[in-house]
Design a protein around this motif. Structure first.
Motif, PDB file in Angstrom:
ATOM      1  N   LEU A  55      16.424 -31.257  12.729  1.00 20.12           N
ATOM      2  CA  LEU A  55      14.972 -31.217  12.537  1.00 20.12           C
ATOM      3  C   LEU A  55      14.529 -32.245  11.508  1.00 20.12           C
ATOM      4  O   LEU A  55      13.617 -33.052  11.753  1.00 20.12           O
ATOM      5  CB  LEU A  55      14.538 -29.813  12.078  1.00 20.12           C
ATOM      6  N   ILE A  56      15.166 -32.226  10.353  1.00 20.80           N
ATOM      7  CA  ILE A  56      14.729 -33.101   9.269  1.00 20.80           C
ATOM      8  C   ILE A  56      15.088 -34.549   9.578  1.00 20.80           C
ATOM      9  O   ILE A  56      14.323 -35.473   9.277  1.00 20.80           O
ATOM     10  CB  ILE A  56      15.307 -32.624   7.920  1.00 20.80           C
ATOM     11  N   ALA A  88      12.406 -35.722  11.791  1.00 22.74           N
ATOM     12  CA  ALA A  88      11.149 -35.853  11.040  1.00 22.74           C
ATOM     13  C   ALA A  88      11.133 -37.179  10.289  1.00 22.74           C
ATOM     14  O   ALA A  88      10.159 -37.933  10.347  1.00 22.74           O
ATOM     15  CB  ALA A  88      10.983 -34.681  10.062  1.00 22.74           C
ATOM     16  N   ARG A 125       8.829 -40.661  11.474  1.00 31.11           N
ATOM     17  CA  ARG A 125       7.617 -40.753  10.664  1.00 31.11           C
ATOM     18  C   ARG A 125       7.626 -41.939   9.712  1.00 31.11           C
ATOM     19  O   ARG A 125       6.881 -41.956   8.731  1.00 31.11           O
ATOM     20  CB  ARG A 125       7.460 -39.455   9.850  1.00 31.11           C
ATOM     21  N   VAL A 169      17.036 -27.393  22.605  1.00 27.82           N
ATOM     22  CA  VAL A 169      16.207 -27.114  21.424  1.00 27.82           C
ATOM     23  C   VAL A 169      15.833 -28.379  20.660  1.00 27.82           C
ATOM     24  O   VAL A 169      14.832 -28.417  19.958  1.00 27.82           O
ATOM     25  CB  VAL A 169      16.911 -26.119  20.489  1.00 27.82           C
ATOM     26  N   LEU A 182      12.534 -29.224  21.625  1.00 28.84           N
ATOM     27  CA  LEU A 182      11.577 -28.297  21.020  1.00 28.84           C
ATOM     28  C   LEU A 182      11.279 -28.728  19.579  1.00 28.84           C
ATOM     29  O   LEU A 182      10.163 -28.580  19.075  1.00 28.84           O
ATOM     30  CB  LEU A 182      12.187 -26.888  21.041  1.00 28.84           C
ATOM     31  N   GLN A 183      12.279 -29.300  18.946  1.00 30.76           N
ATOM     32  CA  GLN A 183      12.089 -29.786  17.572  1.00 30.76           C
ATOM     33  C   GLN A 183      11.129 -30.965  17.516  1.00 30.76           C
ATOM     34  O   GLN A 183      10.282 -31.027  16.626  1.00 30.76           O
ATOM     35  CB  GLN A 183      13.442 -30.183  16.969  1.00 30.76           C
ATOM     36  N   LYS A 218       8.774 -31.516  19.518  1.00 32.67           N
ATOM     37  CA  LYS A 218       7.457 -30.910  19.738  1.00 32.67           C
ATOM     38  C   LYS A 218       6.943 -30.262  18.457  1.00 32.67           C
ATOM     39  O   LYS A 218       5.784 -30.443  18.069  1.00 32.67           O
ATOM     40  CB  LYS A 218       7.563 -29.815  20.805  1.00 32.67           C
ATOM     41  N   PHE A 219       7.806 -29.485  17.804  1.00 28.63           N
ATOM     42  CA  PHE A 219       7.412 -28.808  16.563  1.00 28.63           C
ATOM     43  C   PHE A 219       6.915 -29.824  15.532  1.00 28.63           C
ATOM     44  O   PHE A 219       5.983 -29.563  14.777  1.00 28.63           O
ATOM     45  CB  PHE A 219       8.603 -28.018  15.994  1.00 28.63           C
ATOM     46  N   LEU A 220       7.552 -30.989  15.531  1.00 24.19           N
ATOM     47  CA  LEU A 220       7.181 -32.018  14.557  1.00 24.19           C
ATOM     48  C   LEU A 220       5.991 -32.854  15.012  1.00 24.19           C
ATOM     49  O   LEU A 220       5.516 -33.705  14.266  1.00 24.19           O
ATOM     50  CB  LEU A 220       8.385 -32.938  14.293  1.00 24.19           C
ATOM     51  N   GLY A 221       5.529 -32.622  16.233  1.00 25.54           N
ATOM     52  CA  GLY A 221       4.412 -33.426  16.732  1.00 25.54           C
ATOM     53  C   GLY A 221       4.826 -34.838  17.102  1.00 25.54           C
ATOM     54  O   GLY A 221       3.983 -35.737  17.165  1.00 25.54           O
ATOM     55  N   LYS A 243       2.724 -40.011   4.101  1.00 30.48           N
ATOM     56  CA  LYS A 243       1.744 -39.166   4.778  1.00 30.48           C
ATOM     57  C   LYS A 243       2.305 -37.754   4.983  1.00 30.48           C
ATOM     58  O   LYS A 243       1.565 -36.779   5.069  1.00 30.48           O
ATOM     59  CB  LYS A 243       1.391 -39.802   6.144  1.00 30.48           C
ATOM     60  N   TYR A 244       3.625 -37.644   5.066  1.00 31.92           N
ATOM     61  CA  TYR A 244       4.263 -36.364   5.400  1.00 31.92           C
ATOM     62  C   TYR A 244       5.081 -35.773   4.256  1.00 31.92           C
ATOM     63  O   TYR A 244       5.601 -34.672   4.367  1.00 31.92           O
ATOM     64  CB  TYR A 244       5.162 -36.537   6.619  1.00 31.92           C
ATOM     65  N   SER A 245       5.257 -36.512   3.176  1.00 29.51           N
ATOM     66  CA  SER A 245       5.980 -35.987   2.021  1.00 29.51           C
ATOM     67  C   SER A 245       5.401 -36.688   0.797  1.00 29.51           C
ATOM     68  O   SER A 245       4.441 -37.419   0.910  1.00 29.51           O
ATOM     69  CB  SER A 245       7.480 -36.260   2.163  1.00 29.51           C
ATOM     70  N   THR A 258      10.994 -26.609   4.000  1.00 29.58           N
ATOM     71  CA  THR A 258      11.382 -25.766   5.138  1.00 29.58           C
ATOM     72  C   THR A 258      12.084 -24.486   4.680  1.00 29.58           C
ATOM     73  O   THR A 258      11.707 -23.397   5.088  1.00 29.58           O
ATOM     74  CB  THR A 258      12.254 -26.525   6.154  1.00 29.58           C
TER      75      THR A 258
END
Lengths: 442, 442
Positions: free
Chosen positions: B122-123, B126, B130, B147, B150-151, B153-156, B290-292, B309
């Motif tokens: 996930l990270i 991300a 980004r 999955v 799906l990750q 997607k979760f992160l956009g 922008k994200y951190s 998280t």
């Protein structure tokens, strides 16, 4: 002794600030911790640490002993993936705890274990802020826990803020409605008691917030990590009023986020839980499908949230938390009695600052005195928070600047959790020296 | 016995599919698990479970015993927040493991414990997706672990895919370059060995991928959750070739994601780690802010990723993984010997399907036969994957449809991990019955 060594050498501090490339207005808590460790080493002075909200108490043995039992007896358990929505035993224990101590009826399917309240807040915001395209802003009741804003950033959501200093009671509700009516707000997040001010929202405020959340379809994200720690009221007797106030009495639009870190001193094992409103859990928002494979809130939380972030919570820590909650519900473990220790400490530490000319930044709690608990906020005349932090560091003391909590006010958050009884006299000395220094030099 | 009861009553299955509102083309692994549990209950038949990649082996006692020791001896530990970047002991153990078994030199600061490889992926995505506004797409080498998508997607983030079936070797590199050259790709993710096909990328392919990642500034996210399980080669001897192939030999743009779930049968305790390239770790991308709160990759991973998280990995499970890795590095624990069990199982199970007229969907591994390991893929003539799944369910067998893995091919993934030796004869019977049924009825 302290008279001779304080203030510490400001050149050392300046150099450390430069080397670590931080400034005291924007520094994160962990960066500050590193800075203080360095300053301790270079100056040879042990600081009185008040910056980081680490539990000062040891955990009850219930949690560790249960983890030990499970790991001894169930040799296959570490090989088995936990269910994403939590082990049935813990879900049942949470349901009972919530019934007995929040006077709230939910079902095990609504009780979702998380890897700390951190994960609970993250997924709550993700779901709240992704239901409607235009409602992608999380509204914060500030000041607050700095990392929550980092979470909105991580999720790519927008944030907006209302400061408790300016708004309480009806004014708070009016301001919330003004912002809700824009249609941009997906979720409203606050902690109760509030970190850092220890402001506690009253039933009337929660009732008003709940009604507005229903009216504007905003999800309340109620962080009760400091459950029961408004020590002006005794919330420790199960199934008996008074109960910890909660917005869930007044709306079906809620996630309640809870932590084992402070209540049970179990921060190191990263286990908490989120309670999803049973009605909200079943609601559908087609826009959610952009971010998960479902449009149903409860499903989006578990399969679209827990699954892609950590695929569940470790088996061992789930059993630990279940055992703790079971003991609490049976009346075998009075955890609130234990954490009164923080209240006693807050009374003493607050008195030391106030008697030396410091003031509370957030002093009034809707007509009552602010409660004594984990944190309080201080200021010195009209000195900025970062400048005050700079000076208390020179006197071997610490805190965090309110600027990083979203506050509109200048000052510091003081955390009492790590202060030992044996440090109280030394704290008096240092604060008194600081006062003299500030009075004569600034 | 089986002749009489199979095929099971299709009406029951149809009803369950309707009640659970799922279809066999898009069903998730967990939904399928629930469906099968229900079907087992209603039909009274115990299924041979091949759908879910749960470790079939018990973990070594090293991990649980270390958790027990730590929880007994260090009574304050559960109260203490773990460092976000991991406990020093585990960071050191990872560094040594990576040196001895991947022949890769990194520093403890580059080794970050995670709550399972899930959090690591996930990270990693991300951060990779980004860094530059236009490069917000993750490219997948498919088929893959559902999955992971799906990750994204979760992160956009956006995702795009290349199928191993059509591209290997030079063709794969050409296709990757064609897509990289668009400038839209932030990260490239694959698993090696590949879940579900057990395709293993060759050194030449990894070298080419590494060079392209450097050229187009794409981050490679190399998931080695099935470390060492290409049993055609012996990767079990430390500091001695052959080594598990890794792209880190060929580029500085990598995150290596590893899991304790399969290697050490420790899935239930959710602990893994990610190794960040030392050079990449220091690189800066302003867009990350922008994200951190940082533009530095390593900092964004830890303070902008782990922190918001889960605020770190549980203390106990970190010590467990450290103890396991320490034992492996000292040569006291030959974990790969233990998991050869999966290879032996795969040989038997694959043979049963192939001798009954099934074919491997992904059979060729760049000129070699596909290895025997955790998974393989099967098809029946030109039957669609969902239809094949429907029929094997009627014969008390399970698998997952390739349609949910991003594959362009029709078929099923078969996981051998849970099949007991005592089930092999029954498996033969059922597959043979299924073959007869398919041959005469379809």
């Amino acid at each position: 002794m302290t008279d001779n060594i304080f203030p510490l050498n400001a050149n050392i501090l300046d150099q450390l600030l430069q080397e670590n490339r931080v400034n005291l207005k924007t520094i994160s808590i962990r960066e500050l911790g590193i800075l203080i460790n360095d300053f301790e080493k270079k100056s040879g002075v042990k600081f009185i640490r008040m910056e980081f909200g680490i539990p000062g108490l040891s955990p009850s043995r219930i949690g560790p002993d249960e983890e030990i039992r499970i790991l001894k007896e169930n040799i296959k358990l570490p090989a088995t993936y936990p269910p994403f929505d939590g082990i049935p035993r813990l879900k049942k224990a949470i349901t009972l705890f919530v019934e007995k101590f929040l006077n709230l009826e939910v079902y095990p399917e609504n009780c979702i274990p998380t890897v700390g309240a951190m994960q609970g807040c993250l997924i709550s915001m993700a779901v709240a802020g992704r239901r409607r395209k235009e409602a992608n802003t999380i509204l914060f009741l500030d000041p607050g826990f700095p990392v929550n804003k980092l979470q909105t950033k991580f999720l790519g959501l927008e944030s907006e803020s209302i400061d408790f200093y300016h708004y309480r009671g009806d004014d708070l509700l009016k301001e919330i409605e003004r912002i809700f009516s824009s249609g941009r707000i997906g979720g409203l997040i606050w902690s109760n008691p509030n970190n850092p001010t220890w402001v506690c929202l009253k039933e009337e405020e929660l009732e008003g917030i709940g009604k507005l959340a229903t009216k504007y379809d905003v999800i309340c994200i109620e962080d009760i990590s400091y459950f029961g720690m408004d020590f002006r009221y005794d919330y420790s007797i199960s199934s008996t009023p008074p109960f910890q106030p909660t917005v869930s009495k007044y709306t079906d639009n809620y996630f309640i986020v809870m932590s084992s870190s402070k209540m049970f001193s179990y921060a190191g094992q990263r286990v908490g839980f989120t309670v999803i409103s049973p009605k909200l859990s079943k609601k559908k928002y087609p826009t959610l499908k952009k971010y998960s494979d479902t449009e149903i809130i409860g499903h989006a939380f578990v399969h679209g949230g827990i699954y892609p972030t950590t695929a569940g919570v470790p088996q061992g820590t789930q059993h630990a938390l279940a055992a703790i909650l079971e003991a609490v519900c049976k009346g075998e473990y009075d955890f609130l009695k234990k954490i009164h220790w923080y209240e006693e400490k807050a009374v003493k530490v607050k008195e030391i600052f106030l008697s030396n000319g410091f003031n509370l930044v957030y002093a009034d709690d809707l007509g009552e005195n602010i409660a004594d608990g984990f944190y309080f906020t201080i200021c010195w005349k009209n000195m900025t928070g970062d400048n005050l932090l700079y000076h208390i560091l020179l006197f071997g003391l610490t805190g965090i600047p309110l600027s990083i909590t979203g506050s509109t006010r200048e000052g510091l958050r003081i955390c009492v959790s790590l202060i030992e009884d044996t440090q109280i006299d030394e704290l008096k000395n240092r604060v008194s020296n600081l006062k003299n220094y500030l009075t004569s030099n600034i």
